[in-house]
Scaffold this motif. Structure first.
Motif, PDB file in Angstrom:
ATOM      1  N   PHE A  28       0.821  -1.204   0.000  1.00 36.60           N
ATOM      2  CA  PHE A  28       0.000   0.000   0.000  1.00 36.60           C
ATOM      3  C   PHE A  28       0.858   1.260   0.000  1.00 36.60           C
ATOM      4  O   PHE A  28       0.618   2.193  -0.763  1.00 36.60           O
ATOM      5  CB  PHE A  28      -0.918  -0.023   1.232  1.00 36.60           C
ATOM      6  CG  PHE A  28      -1.992   1.015   1.232  1.00 36.60           C
ATOM      7  CD1 PHE A  28      -3.260   0.726   0.765  1.00 36.60           C
ATOM      8  CD2 PHE A  28      -1.741   2.286   1.717  1.00 36.60           C
ATOM      9  CE1 PHE A  28      -4.263   1.686   0.777  1.00 36.60           C
ATOM     10  CE2 PHE A  28      -2.733   3.252   1.735  1.00 36.60           C
ATOM     11  CZ  PHE A  28      -3.992   2.947   1.257  1.00 36.60           C
ATOM     12  N   HIS A  29       1.890   1.317   0.867  1.00 34.39           N
ATOM     13  CA  HIS A  29       2.676   2.536   0.985  1.00 34.39           C
ATOM     14  C   HIS A  29       3.458   2.847  -0.278  1.00 34.39           C
ATOM     15  O   HIS A  29       3.775   4.014  -0.560  1.00 34.39           O
ATOM     16  CB  HIS A  29       3.623   2.450   2.198  1.00 34.39           C
ATOM     17  CG  HIS A  29       4.717   1.439   2.050  1.00 34.39           C
ATOM     18  ND1 HIS A  29       4.538   0.109   2.362  1.00 34.39           N
ATOM     19  CD2 HIS A  29       5.994   1.551   1.606  1.00 34.39           C
ATOM     20  CE1 HIS A  29       5.674  -0.550   2.133  1.00 34.39           C
ATOM     21  NE2 HIS A  29       6.554   0.292   1.675  1.00 34.39           N
ATOM     22  N   GLU A  30       3.798   1.823  -1.076  1.00 33.50           N
ATOM     23  CA  GLU A  30       4.506   2.056  -2.334  1.00 33.50           C
ATOM     24  C   GLU A  30       3.554   2.580  -3.400  1.00 33.50           C
ATOM     25  O   GLU A  30       3.885   3.471  -4.173  1.00 33.50           O
ATOM     26  CB  GLU A  30       5.185   0.760  -2.807  1.00 33.50           C
ATOM     27  CG  GLU A  30       6.347   0.337  -1.929  1.00 33.50           C
ATOM     28  CD  GLU A  30       7.016  -0.921  -2.439  1.00 33.50           C
ATOM     29  OE1 GLU A  30       6.732  -1.330  -3.591  1.00 33.50           O
ATOM     30  OE2 GLU A  30       7.820  -1.508  -1.699  1.00 33.50           O
ATOM     31  N   ARG A  31       2.346   2.012  -3.442  1.00 31.08           N
ATOM     32  CA  ARG A  31       1.357   2.473  -4.419  1.00 31.08           C
ATOM     33  C   ARG A  31       0.852   3.873  -4.094  1.00 31.08           C
ATOM     34  O   ARG A  31       0.475   4.637  -4.980  1.00 31.08           O
ATOM     35  CB  ARG A  31       0.177   1.491  -4.472  1.00 31.08           C
ATOM     36  CG  ARG A  31       0.536   0.145  -5.062  1.00 31.08           C
ATOM     37  CD  ARG A  31      -0.649  -0.788  -5.125  1.00 31.08           C
ATOM     38  NE  ARG A  31      -1.054  -1.267  -3.812  1.00 31.08           N
ATOM     39  CZ  ARG A  31      -2.226  -1.041  -3.261  1.00 31.08           C
ATOM     40  NH1 ARG A  31      -3.137  -0.309  -3.884  1.00 31.08           N
ATOM     41  NH2 ARG A  31      -2.515  -1.535  -2.066  1.00 31.08           N
ATOM     42  N   GLU A  32       0.862   4.212  -2.793  1.00 28.00           N
ATOM     43  CA  GLU A  32       0.301   5.479  -2.339  1.00 28.00           C
ATOM     44  C   GLU A  32       1.029   6.679  -2.927  1.00 28.00           C
ATOM     45  O   GLU A  32       0.417   7.725  -3.186  1.00 28.00           O
ATOM     46  CB  GLU A  32       0.360   5.530  -0.809  1.00 28.00           C
ATOM     47  CG  GLU A  32      -0.503   6.601  -0.192  1.00 28.00           C
ATOM     48  CD  GLU A  32      -0.576   6.439   1.315  1.00 28.00           C
ATOM     49  OE1 GLU A  32      -1.553   6.931   1.895  1.00 28.00           O
ATOM     50  OE2 GLU A  32       0.338   5.832   1.900  1.00 28.00           O
ATOM     51  N   ILE A  91      -8.764  13.166  -7.694  1.00 29.47           N
ATOM     52  CA  ILE A  91      -9.850  12.199  -7.906  1.00 29.47           C
ATOM     53  C   ILE A  91     -10.648  12.031  -6.620  1.00 29.47           C
ATOM     54  O   ILE A  91     -11.881  12.037  -6.626  1.00 29.47           O
ATOM     55  CB  ILE A  91      -9.294  10.846  -8.382  1.00 29.47           C
ATOM     56  CG1 ILE A  91      -8.705  10.958  -9.782  1.00 29.47           C
ATOM     57  CG2 ILE A  91     -10.398   9.772  -8.367  1.00 29.47           C
ATOM     58  CD1 ILE A  91      -7.935   9.724 -10.231  1.00 29.47           C
ATOM     59  N   GLY A  92      -9.936  11.887  -5.501  1.00 34.74           N
ATOM     60  CA  GLY A  92     -10.609  11.739  -4.209  1.00 34.74           C
ATOM     61  C   GLY A  92     -11.463  12.937  -3.869  1.00 34.74           C
ATOM     62  O   GLY A  92     -12.591  12.798  -3.376  1.00 34.74           O
ATOM     63  N   ARG A  93     -10.949  14.139  -4.133  1.00 34.66           N
ATOM     64  CA  ARG A  93     -11.699  15.369  -3.848  1.00 34.66           C
ATOM     65  C   ARG A  93     -12.955  15.450  -4.723  1.00 34.66           C
ATOM     66  O   ARG A  93     -14.031  15.816  -4.248  1.00 34.66           O
ATOM     67  CB  ARG A  93     -10.814  16.588  -4.078  1.00 34.66           C
ATOM     68  CG  ARG A  93     -11.486  17.912  -3.715  1.00 34.66           C
ATOM     69  CD  ARG A  93     -10.538  19.090  -3.843  1.00 34.66           C
ATOM     70  NE  ARG A  93     -10.141  19.307  -5.231  1.00 34.66           N
ATOM     71  CZ  ARG A  93      -8.886  19.258  -5.658  1.00 34.66           C
ATOM     72  NH1 ARG A  93      -7.905  18.981  -4.815  1.00 34.66           N
ATOM     73  NH2 ARG A  93      -8.593  19.481  -6.922  1.00 34.66           N
ATOM     74  N   THR A  94     -12.818  15.113  -5.986  1.00 37.43           N
ATOM     75  CA  THR A  94     -13.962  15.156  -6.907  1.00 37.43           C
ATOM     76  C   THR A  94     -15.015  14.126  -6.514  1.00 37.43           C
ATOM     77  O   THR A  94     -16.216  14.409  -6.526  1.00 37.43           O
ATOM     78  CB  THR A  94     -13.487  14.899  -8.346  1.00 37.43           C
ATOM     79  OG1 THR A  94     -12.556  15.928  -8.725  1.00 37.43           O
ATOM     80  CG2 THR A  94     -14.654  14.904  -9.323  1.00 37.43           C
ATOM     81  N   ALA A  95     -14.570  12.927  -6.145  1.00 38.92           N
ATOM     82  CA  ALA A  95     -15.508  11.879  -5.729  1.00 38.92           C
ATOM     83  C   ALA A  95     -16.280  12.310  -4.483  1.00 38.92           C
ATOM     84  O   ALA A  95     -17.482  12.037  -4.360  1.00 38.92           O
ATOM     85  CB  ALA A  95     -14.753  10.576  -5.462  1.00 38.92           C
ATOM     86  N   ALA A  96     -15.601  13.007  -3.573  1.00 32.83           N
ATOM     87  CA  ALA A  96     -16.239  13.450  -2.335  1.00 32.83           C
ATOM     88  C   ALA A  96     -17.388  14.416  -2.592  1.00 32.83           C
ATOM     89  O   ALA A  96     -18.328  14.511  -1.785  1.00 32.83           O
ATOM     90  CB  ALA A  96     -15.198  14.097  -1.424  1.00 32.83           C
ATOM     91  N   THR A 115      -6.405   5.560  -3.910  1.00 34.46           N
ATOM     92  CA  THR A 115      -7.164   6.686  -4.442  1.00 34.46           C
ATOM     93  C   THR A 115      -8.407   6.943  -3.597  1.00 34.46           C
ATOM     94  O   THR A 115      -8.706   8.088  -3.236  1.00 34.46           O
ATOM     95  CB  THR A 115      -7.562   6.437  -5.908  1.00 34.46           C
ATOM     96  OG1 THR A 115      -6.391   6.164  -6.686  1.00 34.46           O
ATOM     97  CG2 THR A 115      -8.270   7.656  -6.500  1.00 34.46           C
ATOM     98  N   THR A 116      -9.123   5.888  -3.236  1.00 33.08           N
ATOM     99  CA  THR A 116     -10.344   6.053  -2.441  1.00 33.08           C
ATOM    100  C   THR A 116     -10.058   6.656  -1.066  1.00 33.08           C
ATOM    101  O   THR A 116     -10.879   7.397  -0.532  1.00 33.08           O
ATOM    102  CB  THR A 116     -11.064   4.706  -2.274  1.00 33.08           C
ATOM    103  OG1 THR A 116     -10.104   3.701  -1.885  1.00 33.08           O
ATOM    104  CG2 THR A 116     -11.730   4.275  -3.574  1.00 33.08           C
ATOM    105  N   ILE A 117      -8.890   6.376  -0.487  1.00 35.74           N
ATOM    106  CA  ILE A 117      -8.558   6.910   0.834  1.00 35.74           C
ATOM    107  C   ILE A 117      -8.475   8.435   0.801  1.00 35.74           C
ATOM    108  O   ILE A 117      -8.677   9.105   1.822  1.00 35.74           O
ATOM    109  CB  ILE A 117      -7.227   6.313   1.363  1.00 35.74           C
ATOM    110  CG1 ILE A 117      -6.957   6.733   2.814  1.00 35.74           C
ATOM    111  CG2 ILE A 117      -6.062   6.708   0.481  1.00 35.74           C
ATOM    112  CD1 ILE A 117      -8.007   6.296   3.800  1.00 35.74           C
ATOM    113  N   GLU A 118      -8.229   9.018  -0.381  1.00 35.05           N
ATOM    114  CA  GLU A 118      -8.113  10.473  -0.505  1.00 35.05           C
ATOM    115  C   GLU A 118      -9.455  11.179  -0.333  1.00 35.05           C
ATOM    116  O   GLU A 118      -9.498  12.408  -0.212  1.00 35.05           O
ATOM    117  CB  GLU A 118      -7.495  10.840  -1.863  1.00 35.05           C
ATOM    118  CG  GLU A 118      -6.079  10.334  -2.084  1.00 35.05           C
ATOM    119  CD  GLU A 118      -5.064  10.954  -1.122  1.00 35.05           C
ATOM    120  OE1 GLU A 118      -5.369  12.026  -0.555  1.00 35.05           O
ATOM    121  OE2 GLU A 118      -3.987  10.370  -0.938  1.00 35.05           O
TER     122      GLU A 118
END
Length: 251
Positions: A66-70, A80-85, A101-104
């Motif tokens: 996870f930390h590498e992909r993050e 993307i996260g902000r727009t989804a919110a 991405t979803t965690i954002e």
């Protein structure tokens, strides 16, 4: 046994045991060595498995921690996260998938009065200070590389939840493989969430187009909104139109 079903069971068997010998698989699936060799080659071609002496093994490098992909395309994931919110409203019952991405989304929904169903550890921990967020966790076996719970033995409990919006992650999407995932342990949960949710939002950055993981958890026509950070190629623009998906470019 039908070939497609046998290969799916082969995938599950090898992932569960991490590796398997040719003789072991012949005995387990009661088919010839030539048949098993052909099936294993199809698994190897996905990139999720690798050949080893006398058999096959999970390619551990395929699913990055996870930390590498993050840190990969972090800016794109944040927008993307902000727009989804922005699609989340007070009173919603939402599912937030495990993903970098979803965690954002969390920073942009933490003041809203909503119910969040999730299998992601970071979403659970990050929500603790906000009493306006009702958190329902999905238990199961901890998948450290994705910081999530998978292989949920009580997955049918999701049939009791009325989820109106699900925000999903993916290893990649292609015209032939649909919406895919690298972790077999999470796939059943993702399929159930897609089945139980009224509106499905797929959050993927531009690097995910043309990529695919070990399993397909839904076809593209099950997605209502695809949120990404850059306009995809004409092929994928046409693909989303053909599948009645609304394409949203985050800014």
């Amino acid at each position: 046994m039908i070939k497609e079903k046998r290969i799916k069971q082969l995938e599950e068997y090898v992932v569960k045991h991490q590796s398997a010998s040719l003789d072991e698989l012949v005995k387990e699936f009661k088919v010839s060595k030539n048949t098993i060799r052909r099936d294993l080659q199809e698994l190897v071609d996905t990139g999720t498995f690798k050949k080893v002496y006398g058999g096959i093994a999970v390619n551990q490098k395929k699913l990055e921690p996870f930390h590498e992909r993050e840190v990969q395309n972090h800016h794109g994931k944040k927008v993307i996260g902000r727009t989804a919110a922005d699609f989340v409203e007070d009173g919603d019952i939402i599912f937030i998938d495990s993903g970098t991405t979803t965690i954002e989304m969390l920073d942009h929904i933490k003041e809203k009065h909503i119910t969040i169903i999730t299998n992601n550890i970071d979403t659970i921990v990050g929500s603790i200070p906000f009493e306006n967020l009702t958190i329902i966790t999905i238990g199961g076996v901890l998948e450290r590389k994705t910081k999530s719970f998978g292989i949920n033995y009580n997955i049918e409990i999701l049939n009791t939840y009325n989820i109106n919006k699900a925000f999903m992650a993916s290893t990649g999407i292609t015209p032939t493989n649909g919406v895919t995932n690298a972790s077999l342990f999470e796939t059943e949960l993702k399929r159930k969430i897609v089945e139980r949710s009224k509106t499905i939002y797929l959050l993927v950055d531009h690097n995910k187009f043309g990529q695919y993981g070990l399993t397909t958890y839904c076809e593209l026509n099950k997605i209502n909104y695809l949120i990404t950070d850059k306009m995809p190629s004409l092929e994928y623009q046409n693909l989303v139109v053909e599948n009645n998906v609304k394409l949203v470019i985050a800014e």
